[in-house]
Design a protein around this motif. Structure first.
Motif, mmCIF file in Angstrom:
data_model
loop_
_atom_site.group_PDB
_atom_site.id
_atom_site.type_symbol
_atom_site.label_atom_id
_atom_site.label_comp_id
_atom_site.label_asym_id
_atom_site.label_seq_id
_atom_site.Cartn_x
_atom_site.Cartn_y
_atom_site.Cartn_z
ATOM 1 N N ILE A 188 17.323 5.145 -21.570
ATOM 2 C CA ILE A 188 16.011 4.724 -21.080
ATOM 3 C C ILE A 188 14.907 5.380 -21.895
ATOM 4 O O ILE A 188 13.914 4.731 -22.260
ATOM 5 C CB ILE A 188 15.862 5.061 -19.582
ATOM 6 N N ASP A 189 15.086 6.647 -22.210
ATOM 7 C CA ASP A 189 14.071 7.345 -23.003
ATOM 8 C C ASP A 189 13.925 6.717 -24.385
ATOM 9 O O ASP A 189 12.811 6.588 -24.908
ATOM 10 C CB ASP A 189 14.440 8.824 -23.136
ATOM 11 N N ALA A 190 15.042 6.327 -24.993
ATOM 12 C CA ALA A 190 14.996 5.699 -26.310
ATOM 13 C C ALA A 190 14.234 4.373 -26.248
ATOM 14 O O ALA A 190 13.437 4.044 -27.131
ATOM 15 C CB ALA A 190 16.401 5.491 -26.855
ATOM 16 N N ARG A 191 14.474 3.596 -25.186
ATOM 17 C CA ARG A 191 13.766 2.322 -25.042
ATOM 18 C C ARG A 191 12.268 2.556 -24.819
ATOM 19 O O ARG A 191 11.427 1.837 -25.367
ATOM 20 C CB ARG A 191 14.355 1.515 -23.883
ATOM 21 N N THR A 192 11.944 3.559 -24.024
ATOM 22 C CA THR A 192 10.531 3.884 -23.808
ATOM 23 C C THR A 192 9.848 4.250 -25.119
ATOM 24 O O THR A 192 8.724 3.819 -25.396
ATOM 25 C CB THR A 192 10.404 5.053 -22.812
ATOM 26 N N LEU A 222 20.649 -3.876 -33.882
ATOM 27 C CA LEU A 222 21.278 -2.735 -34.539
ATOM 28 C C LEU A 222 22.704 -2.638 -34.035
ATOM 29 O O LEU A 222 22.942 -2.663 -32.819
ATOM 30 C CB LEU A 222 20.512 -1.446 -34.223
ATOM 31 N N GLY A 223 23.656 -2.520 -34.953
ATOM 32 C CA GLY A 223 25.060 -2.520 -34.563
ATOM 33 C C GLY A 223 25.427 -1.378 -33.629
ATOM 34 O O GLY A 223 25.990 -1.578 -32.560
ATOM 35 N N ALA A 224 25.081 -0.169 -34.036
ATOM 36 C CA ALA A 224 25.413 1.002 -33.222
ATOM 37 C C ALA A 224 24.187 1.445 -32.437
ATOM 38 O O ALA A 224 23.048 1.212 -32.843
ATOM 39 C CB ALA A 224 25.911 2.143 -34.103
ATOM 40 N N GLU A 225 24.428 2.095 -31.298
ATOM 41 C CA GLU A 225 23.334 2.577 -30.456
ATOM 42 C C GLU A 225 23.301 4.093 -30.349
ATOM 43 O O GLU A 225 22.339 4.649 -29.834
ATOM 44 C CB GLU A 225 23.447 1.970 -29.057
ATOM 45 N N GLU A 238 14.770 17.487 -33.965
ATOM 46 C CA GLU A 238 14.349 16.222 -34.584
ATOM 47 C C GLU A 238 13.927 16.388 -36.041
ATOM 48 O O GLU A 238 13.757 15.391 -36.758
ATOM 49 C CB GLU A 238 13.182 15.619 -33.793
ATOM 50 N N ALA A 239 13.765 17.627 -36.520
ATOM 51 C CA ALA A 239 13.141 17.869 -37.822
ATOM 52 C C ALA A 239 13.934 17.261 -38.973
ATOM 53 O O ALA A 239 13.379 16.562 -39.834
ATOM 54 C CB ALA A 239 12.957 19.367 -38.035
ATOM 55 N N VAL A 285 16.349 12.162 -29.144
ATOM 56 C CA VAL A 285 17.067 13.180 -29.907
ATOM 57 C C VAL A 285 17.643 14.238 -28.975
ATOM 58 O O VAL A 285 16.916 14.836 -28.173
ATOM 59 C CB VAL A 285 16.131 13.847 -30.938
ATOM 60 N N ALA A 286 18.937 14.460 -29.084
ATOM 61 C CA ALA A 286 19.602 15.553 -28.384
ATOM 62 C C ALA A 286 20.232 16.470 -29.436
ATOM 63 O O ALA A 286 20.249 16.141 -30.626
ATOM 64 C CB ALA A 286 20.667 15.019 -27.436
ATOM 65 N N LYS A 287 20.763 17.579 -29.004
ATOM 66 C CA LYS A 287 21.346 18.524 -29.953
ATOM 67 C C LYS A 287 22.517 17.902 -30.709
ATOM 68 O O LYS A 287 22.655 18.087 -31.929
ATOM 69 C CB LYS A 287 21.818 19.781 -29.212
ATOM 70 N N ALA A 288 23.354 17.129 -30.010
ATOM 71 C CA ALA A 288 24.580 16.610 -30.624
ATOM 72 C C ALA A 288 24.475 15.164 -31.077
ATOM 73 O O ALA A 288 25.206 14.739 -31.976
ATOM 74 C CB ALA A 288 25.753 16.757 -29.654
ATOM 75 N N HIS A 289 23.594 14.376 -30.450
ATOM 76 C CA HIS A 289 23.588 12.948 -30.775
ATOM 77 C C HIS A 289 22.184 12.353 -30.716
ATOM 78 O O HIS A 289 21.238 12.987 -30.234
ATOM 79 C CB HIS A 289 24.516 12.193 -29.812
ATOM 80 N N LEU A 290 22.091 11.117 -31.212
ATOM 81 C CA LEU A 290 20.842 10.362 -31.237
ATOM 82 C C LEU A 290 21.072 9.026 -30.561
ATOM 83 O O LEU A 290 21.986 8.284 -30.944
ATOM 84 C CB LEU A 290 20.394 10.112 -32.685
ATOM 85 N N ASP A 291 20.260 8.712 -29.550
ATOM 86 C CA ASP A 291 20.307 7.392 -28.939
ATOM 87 C C ASP A 291 19.191 6.558 -29.549
ATOM 88 O O ASP A 291 18.027 6.996 -29.576
ATOM 89 C CB ASP A 291 20.146 7.496 -27.421
ATOM 90 N N VAL A 292 19.531 5.370 -30.016
ATOM 91 C CA VAL A 292 18.596 4.550 -30.787
ATOM 92 C C VAL A 292 18.424 3.184 -30.133
ATOM 93 O O VAL A 292 19.411 2.529 -29.773
ATOM 94 C CB VAL A 292 19.089 4.368 -32.235
ATOM 95 N N VAL A 293 17.170 2.759 -29.982
ATOM 96 C CA VAL A 293 16.848 1.416 -29.497
ATOM 97 C C VAL A 293 15.907 0.771 -30.504
ATOM 98 O O VAL A 293 14.905 1.363 -30.894
ATOM 99 C CB VAL A 293 16.185 1.454 -28.103
#
Length: 320
Positions: free
Chosen positions: A100-104, A26-29, A62-63, A12-20
């Motif tokens: 990398i953090d999302a995969r972890t 999953l279509g989008a990352e 993240e809330a 989780v970042a302020k502007a976006h979410l990286d997802v694994v």
């Protein structure tokens, strides 16, 4: 918990979410960290039969996502960033990027999903009133930090700047008084029954009660060992081979532990059950600090049982 093997990590970042996603595609990352992005991510994950979603606590960014995922019926664990980083290091993963953090986090989700005590990692869904109370509690903590800083500056200040610092201290105190009144009014309006239950315990006052309600929603939902470990008052073993090191408490929710410490100081003087328990420990040779931590644990686990059973404090029961 679902029998699915699909797990998700979200950085989780302020502007976006990286997802694994592990165990499915999953279509989008990457998604925007806003209402539309949350809706899109929820819709995508609901099709996959996800067992667990893991994200780090990021100071509040993240809330909203955690609430959106849980409202859709997905299990969400919000973990301490240090724990996630330690997990990454244990995997030999020293590089750090959003992807990398999302995969972890997804790999950590796979580990947590197989634990028997998974329930203690799952974040309870907070309603609007609880979120508002949590915001008030957080703001009070910030004001107390500011007040402490100004008091330290006052001790070393030259006469010319002392009036400015003293004025700031008075302003912060006024803000604290106003904020605490808001907290108490909010609790009485939305959590009156739970507040009365908690405050039936000598040592638990309005501020301690509000903090527990806001920042420990797991109270009454976990067993005594799990709630003690979650807060950080369970002794951690330090043994290897024939070595027997001193057990210590560490980790957990610092703010809850700080409020619980102050409540226990009062309870050790005025609560007959906690007072007798403290004195018994001291009589057996325990150090005062060790005895006090044990009293914190007893007080917490007793409150946990009270909330679970919806019964107020009873000296005849809890003194046994």
């Amino acid at each position: 918990m679902s029998g699915s093997s699909v797990v998700v990590g979200v950085d989780v970042a302020k502007a976006h979410l990286d997802v694994v996603v592990l165990g499915a595609k999953l279509g989008a990352e990457r998604f925007d960290n806003d209402a539309e992005g949350h809706t899109a991510l929820v819709a995508a994950l609901q099709l996959l039969g996800v067992a667990l979603v893991v994200m780090e606590a990021t100071g509040g960014y993240e809330a909203a996502l955690a609430c959106a995922l849980q409202a859709a019926g997905l299990a969400v664990a919000v973990v301490n960033p240090k724990h996630a980083r330690d997990f990454a290091k244990s995997m030999g993963r020293l590089a750090k990027t959003d992807r990398i953090d999302a995969r972890t986090l997804a790999e950590l989700a796979g580990v947590l999903a197989r634990r028997d005590d998974l329930a203690r990692f799952i974040r309870p869904l907070a309603d609007v009133q609880q979120q508002q109370l949590a915001a008030l509690v957080t703001r009070r903590r910030q004001l107390l930090t500011m007040l402490g800083s100004e008091r330290q500056r006052l001790q070393l200040a030259v006469p010319m700047v002392r009036p400015s610092i003293e004025a700031m201290i008075q302003a912060i105190r006024a803000q604290l008084d106003d904020l605490e009144a808001q907290m108490i009014a909010h609790v009485r309006e939305h959590f009156a029954d739970l507040d009365a239950l908690l405050q039936s315990t000598r040592g638990i006052g309005p501020i301690a009660s509000a903090t527990l309600i806001a920042q420990l929603p797991e109270l009454g939902r976990l067993n005594r060992r799990e709630i003690a470990a979650l807060v950080g008052v369970a002794p951690i073993a330090n043994e290897s081979g024939t070595s027997r090191g001193r057990r210590r408490v560490q980790g957990g929710r610092f703010e809850i532990r700080r409020v619980l410490y102050m409540a226990t100081l009062t309870a050790a003087r005025r609560n007959p059950v906690i007072k007798a328990f403290y004195q018994r420990l001291i009589a057996t040779g325990k150090l005062p600090k060790v005895a006090l931590v044990a009293c914190m644990r007893k007080l917490l686990t007793t409150l946990n049982a009270m909330v679970r059973n919806n019964k107020p404090w009873d000296n005849s029961i809890h003194g046994a």
